[in-house]
Design a protein around this motif. Structure first.
Motif, PDB file in Angstrom:
ATOM      1  N   PRO A 199       0.827  -1.219   0.000  1.00 33.80           N
ATOM      2  CA  PRO A 199       0.000   0.000   0.000  1.00 33.80           C
ATOM      3  C   PRO A 199       0.860   1.267   0.000  1.00 33.80           C
ATOM      4  CG  PRO A 199      -0.064  -1.049   2.157  1.00 33.80           C
ATOM      5  CD  PRO A 199       0.735  -1.956   1.272  1.00 33.80           C
ATOM      6  N   HIS A 252      -1.007   2.285  -7.208  1.00 37.86           N
ATOM      7  CA  HIS A 252      -2.124   1.845  -8.058  1.00 37.86           C
ATOM      8  C   HIS A 252      -2.803   2.988  -8.792  1.00 37.86           C
ATOM      9  CE1 HIS A 252      -5.753   3.206  -5.861  1.00 37.86           C
ATOM     10  NE2 HIS A 252      -4.880   3.345  -4.894  1.00 37.86           N
ATOM     11  N   ALA A 253      -2.631   4.222  -8.290  1.00 37.16           N
ATOM     12  CA  ALA A 253      -3.325   5.354  -8.912  1.00 37.16           C
ATOM     13  C   ALA A 253      -2.469   6.063  -9.952  1.00 37.16           C
ATOM     14  CB  ALA A 253      -3.769   6.340  -7.825  1.00 37.16           C
ATOM     15  N   ARG A 299       5.664   6.635   3.997  1.00 33.34           N
ATOM     16  CA  ARG A 299       4.739   6.245   5.061  1.00 33.34           C
ATOM     17  C   ARG A 299       4.748   4.729   5.240  1.00 33.34           C
ATOM     18  NH1 ARG A 299       0.202   8.047   3.065  1.00 33.34           N
ATOM     19  NH2 ARG A 299      -0.186   9.866   4.358  1.00 33.34           N
ATOM     20  N   LEU A 341      -8.507   9.505 -14.568  1.00 37.20           N
ATOM     21  CA  LEU A 341      -8.718   8.343 -13.717  1.00 37.20           C
ATOM     22  C   LEU A 341      -7.466   8.013 -12.923  1.00 37.20           C
ATOM     23  CD1 LEU A 341     -10.739   6.281 -16.320  1.00 37.20           C
ATOM     24  CD2 LEU A 341     -11.608   7.612 -14.403  1.00 37.20           C
ATOM     25  N   PHE A 342      -6.302   8.387 -13.457  1.00 34.75           N
ATOM     26  CA  PHE A 342      -5.039   8.161 -12.764  1.00 34.75           C
ATOM     27  C   PHE A 342      -4.444   9.515 -12.359  1.00 34.75           C
ATOM     28  CE2 PHE A 342      -5.726   4.294 -15.036  1.00 34.75           C
ATOM     29  CZ  PHE A 342      -5.154   3.303 -14.266  1.00 34.75           C
ATOM     30  N   ILE A 345     -15.508  10.570  -9.446  1.00 36.66           N
ATOM     31  CA  ILE A 345     -15.045  11.365 -10.578  1.00 36.66           C
ATOM     32  C   ILE A 345     -15.620  12.759 -10.391  1.00 36.66           C
ATOM     33  CG2 ILE A 345     -15.240  11.672 -13.060  1.00 36.66           C
ATOM     34  CD1 ILE A 345     -15.254   8.620 -13.326  1.00 36.66           C
ATOM     35  N   TYR A 346     -14.727  13.714 -10.256  1.00 36.95           N
ATOM     36  CA  TYR A 346     -15.119  15.031  -9.756  1.00 36.95           C
ATOM     37  C   TYR A 346     -14.787  16.068 -10.813  1.00 36.95           C
ATOM     38  CZ  TYR A 346     -15.428  18.789  -6.273  1.00 36.95           C
ATOM     39  OH  TYR A 346     -15.758  19.905  -5.557  1.00 36.95           O
ATOM     40  N   GLU A 356      -7.608  10.762  -7.283  1.00 40.16           N
ATOM     41  CA  GLU A 356      -7.722   9.839  -8.409  1.00 40.16           C
ATOM     42  C   GLU A 356      -7.529   8.410  -7.909  1.00 40.16           C
ATOM     43  OE1 GLU A 356      -5.521  12.393  -8.521  1.00 40.16           O
ATOM     44  OE2 GLU A 356      -6.176  13.702 -10.158  1.00 40.16           O
ATOM     45  N   THR A 357      -8.322   7.492  -8.431  1.00 41.30           N
ATOM     46  CA  THR A 357      -8.302   6.128  -7.903  1.00 41.30           C
ATOM     47  C   THR A 357      -7.788   5.101  -8.898  1.00 41.30           C
ATOM     48  OG1 THR A 357     -10.576   5.688  -8.590  1.00 41.30           O
ATOM     49  CG2 THR A 357     -10.256   6.634  -6.403  1.00 41.30           C
ATOM     50  N   GLY A 358      -7.264   5.554 -10.055  1.00 38.55           N
ATOM     51  CA  GLY A 358      -6.708   4.603 -11.013  1.00 38.55           C
ATOM     52  C   GLY A 358      -7.676   3.517 -11.436  1.00 38.55           C
ATOM     53  N   CYS A 359      -8.933   3.893 -11.623  1.00 39.77           N
ATOM     54  CA  CYS A 359     -10.003   2.966 -12.051  1.00 39.77           C
ATOM     55  C   CYS A 359     -10.355   1.925 -10.994  1.00 39.77           C
ATOM     56  CB  CYS A 359      -9.656   2.232 -13.353  1.00 39.77           C
ATOM     57  SG  CYS A 359      -9.209   3.287 -14.715  1.00 39.77           S
ATOM     58  N   CYS A 360      -9.860   2.060  -9.779  1.00 41.25           N
ATOM     59  CA  CYS A 360     -10.163   1.071  -8.733  1.00 41.25           C
ATOM     60  C   CYS A 360     -10.619   1.792  -7.468  1.00 41.25           C
ATOM     61  CB  CYS A 360      -8.945   0.209  -8.420  1.00 41.25           C
ATOM     62  SG  CYS A 360      -8.679  -1.090  -9.606  1.00 41.25           S
ATOM     63  N   THR A 399      -9.949   0.006  -4.135  1.00 38.82           N
ATOM     64  CA  THR A 399      -8.543  -0.054  -3.724  1.00 38.82           C
ATOM     65  C   THR A 399      -8.166   1.198  -2.951  1.00 38.82           C
ATOM     66  OG1 THR A 399      -8.049  -1.369  -5.672  1.00 38.82           O
ATOM     67  CG2 THR A 399      -6.184  -0.364  -4.556  1.00 38.82           C
ATOM     68  N   ALA A 400      -8.642   2.346  -3.421  1.00 29.72           N
ATOM     69  CA  ALA A 400      -8.230   3.615  -2.821  1.00 29.72           C
ATOM     70  C   ALA A 400      -8.798   3.822  -1.416  1.00 29.72           C
ATOM     71  CB  ALA A 400      -8.648   4.781  -3.716  1.00 29.72           C
ATOM     72  N   ASP A 406      -7.583  -1.095   0.206  1.00 35.74           N
ATOM     73  CA  ASP A 406      -6.320  -1.837   0.121  1.00 35.74           C
ATOM     74  C   ASP A 406      -5.104  -0.920   0.147  1.00 35.74           C
ATOM     75  OD1 ASP A 406      -7.599  -4.614  -0.891  1.00 35.74           O
ATOM     76  OD2 ASP A 406      -8.520  -2.910  -1.892  1.00 35.74           O
ATOM     77  N   ASP A 407      -5.206   0.231  -0.487  1.00 37.61           N
ATOM     78  CA  ASP A 407      -4.095   1.183  -0.484  1.00 37.61           C
ATOM     79  C   ASP A 407      -4.650   2.578  -0.276  1.00 37.61           C
ATOM     80  OD1 ASP A 407      -1.946   2.792  -0.797  1.00 37.61           O
ATOM     81  OD2 ASP A 407      -1.277   1.959  -2.714  1.00 37.61           O
ATOM     82  N   SER A 432      -3.222   5.261   0.733  1.00 40.34           N
ATOM     83  CA  SER A 432      -2.202   6.317   0.768  1.00 40.34           C
ATOM     84  C   SER A 432      -2.730   7.656   0.281  1.00 40.34           C
ATOM     85  CB  SER A 432      -1.009   5.921  -0.101  1.00 40.34           C
ATOM     86  OG  SER A 432      -0.496   4.680   0.269  1.00 40.34           O
TER      87      SER A 432
END
Lengths: 220, 264
Positions: free
Chosen positions: A15, A19-20, A98, A217-218, B98-99, B122-126, B129-130, B133-134, B136
């Motif tokens: 973590p 992923h983003a 972190r 999205l990223f 999505i903002y 941004e959540t990278g399409c997941c 996860t945001a 699971d991660d 951050s």
């Protein structure tokens, strides 16, 4: 070194915010430069030969001597002309700082963490690898491979590519990652100014455009 | 403890009824329950106990996660809560949805919340996860809001629209609200999933649409009780109650409790 420790650090499920980030792939997809698996292959090879080499070198150098983090950090700033990519690198550095400091003792990062300074991601990766008891080549291989996994999985998510095919590309680049890591480890003690400075102008331009999008999205 | 979120995904109603993964059975013996023929039988030694370390307590804002499927009304609920709470509490919002600048302008124009109090992640399409699971990027956003705005009483973290298995990590939030709506079908509470079964507050939204979509609110109420034990569920129609009164009241009580806990 512990091979399992290296797997923990290099695991995409760590973590640490990765992923983003698409490593520039979202911008490349939007501009039509990456449309399918063959394009993704070329994108990954180009990224490994540029960002991968620089990232591996700086991660190895930071692992060899984490006390050099300030110089290495300034060296990466000089090698990252795009403000958006600097921001993305520092955001991932912050997240890994972190995570890494919770997993292992990383004394070299105590001060930047206390001062809320986020060094660039490769610097943090090297320092965390050092704290985890890994050697510069481990840090370099995690760094080189890490520059590929983000865009590869982003390709699956953005283009609906076959995930087996995308991972086959990663497997095919393993030898190249190993060679880059060998070279990075061999030069881990070099002065910052002589470390690799490969650049990818199209990634820089794409990142700057991407940062202005209303909806993305990223994060990068 | 064995974790198997997949096993809590919507399944046949007959099998689903025999699952009892939610809180409300603390102190009882380990629960053994039947699963489908393709699942390994297992026990949940202490299903009411969260395995995660609690967040460090200190002079920081209460963090409330707001999750739920796409279109269930999360953003509208956040806007209503900002209207209801924003004048009395020091409030900020992190959104994983999505903002767009239109969204920001909408909130700004309606005097709901100034732009500097809202951060988009941004959540990278997941989206799951945001928040699970991660976490951050969400932690960074909360920390950045607290450092730029000064001490806050409450941070609302809105998830991106997801499915019934999406929940927030306890490493990110203190309490979570799960929002479903009657137009999604009155079977949703029966389907369960971690969002419905374990959220600290379940909001069943858009009750004004119930007669139009043939949803039976009494069925939803009964199923929610069966799924959630003692955990509260509220029915809401934001078109009729623009201040989301029962949810705002629930949050006010939480904030008062957390401030009492940190100062007393």
């Amino acid at each position: 070194m512990s091979l399992t420790t290296l797997l923990v650090l290099a695991d995409g499920r760590l973590p640490a915010g990765g992923h983003a980030h698409s490593g520039g792939l979202e911008a490349a997809v939007s501009s039509g430069r990456v449309r399918g698996m063959a394009d993704l292959d070329g994108f990954l090879q180009g990224r490994l030969a540029t960002a991968g080499v620089v990232t591996a070198s700086f991660a190895a150098a930071a692992c060899a001597d984490p006390q050099r983090w300030r110089d290495l950090d300034a060296g990466l700033d000089a090698r990252t002309p795009s403000p958006a990519l600097r921001k993305a690198s520092r955001a991932q550095g912050r997240a890994l700082m972190r995570a890494g400091r919770i997993l292992w003792p990383v004394p070299a990062l105590d001060r930047p963490a206390a001062q809320r300074i986020a060094p660039h991601h490769p610097v943090v990766l090297g320092a965390v690898a050092h704290g985890a008891g890994l050697v510069p080549r481990d840090a370099a291989v995690a760094a080189a491979y890490g520059t590929l996994t983000g865009p590869a999985t982003a390709g699956v998510r953005l283009l609906g590519l076959d995930p087996f095919g995308a991972h086959a590309l990663l497997a095919g680049l393993a030898g190249a990652c190993d060679r880059i890591a060998d070279e990075a480890a061999a030069r881990a003690g070099d002065p910052v100014d002589t470390l690799p400075a490969a650049g990818a102008p199209l990634l820089d331009i794409g990142a700057e455009q991407h940062a202005t999008w209303e909806v993305r999205l990223f994060a990068s | 403890m064995v974790q198997h979120p997949e096993a809590q995904a919507p399944g046949p109603a007959t099998d689903a009824v025999r699952h009892s993964h939610g809180p409300g059975i603390a102190g009882q013996q380990p629960v053994v329950h039947a699963h489908g023929p393709d699942e390994v039988p297992h026990t949940h030694p202490d299903p009411a106990v969260d395995p995660h370390e609690p967040l460090l307590h200190g002079p920081r804002a209460l963090r409330v996660g707001i999750g739920g499927p796409v279109g269930s009304g999360k953003t509208a609920l956040v806007a209503a809560l900002c209207r209801a709470l924003g004048t009395r509490l020091r409030l900020a919002v992190v959104t994983n949805d999505i903002y767009t600048t239109e969204d920001a302008d909408f909130l700004l124009r309606n005097g709901v919340l100034p732009a500097e109090r809202i951060r988009a992640v941004e959540t990278g399409c997941c989206p799951h996860t945001a928040i699970r699971d991660d976490i951050s990027a969400n932690l960074d956003a909360v920390e950045d809001l607290e450092s730029s705005l000064g001490p806050l009483d409450l941070v609302l973290v809105e998830s991106g629209g997801d499915n019934l298995t999406a929940t927030f990590s306890k490493g990110l939030i203190d309490r979570q609200i799960f929002v479903v709506d009657v137009a999604g079908g009155d079977k949703v509470p029966r389907k369960g999933g971690p969002g419905v079964t374990t959220a600290d507050l379940l909001v069943i939204n858009k009750t004004d649409l119930a007669p139009l979509v043939g949803a039976d609110l009494s069925v939803m109420d009964r199923d929610a009780r069966a799924r959630r034990g003692e955990l509260p569920t509220v029915f809401l129609s934001l078109t009729q109650d623009r201040a989301a009164t029962p949810v705002a009241d629930w949050i006010r009580t939480l904030v008062a409790g957390s401030q009492h806990a940190t100062t007393g």
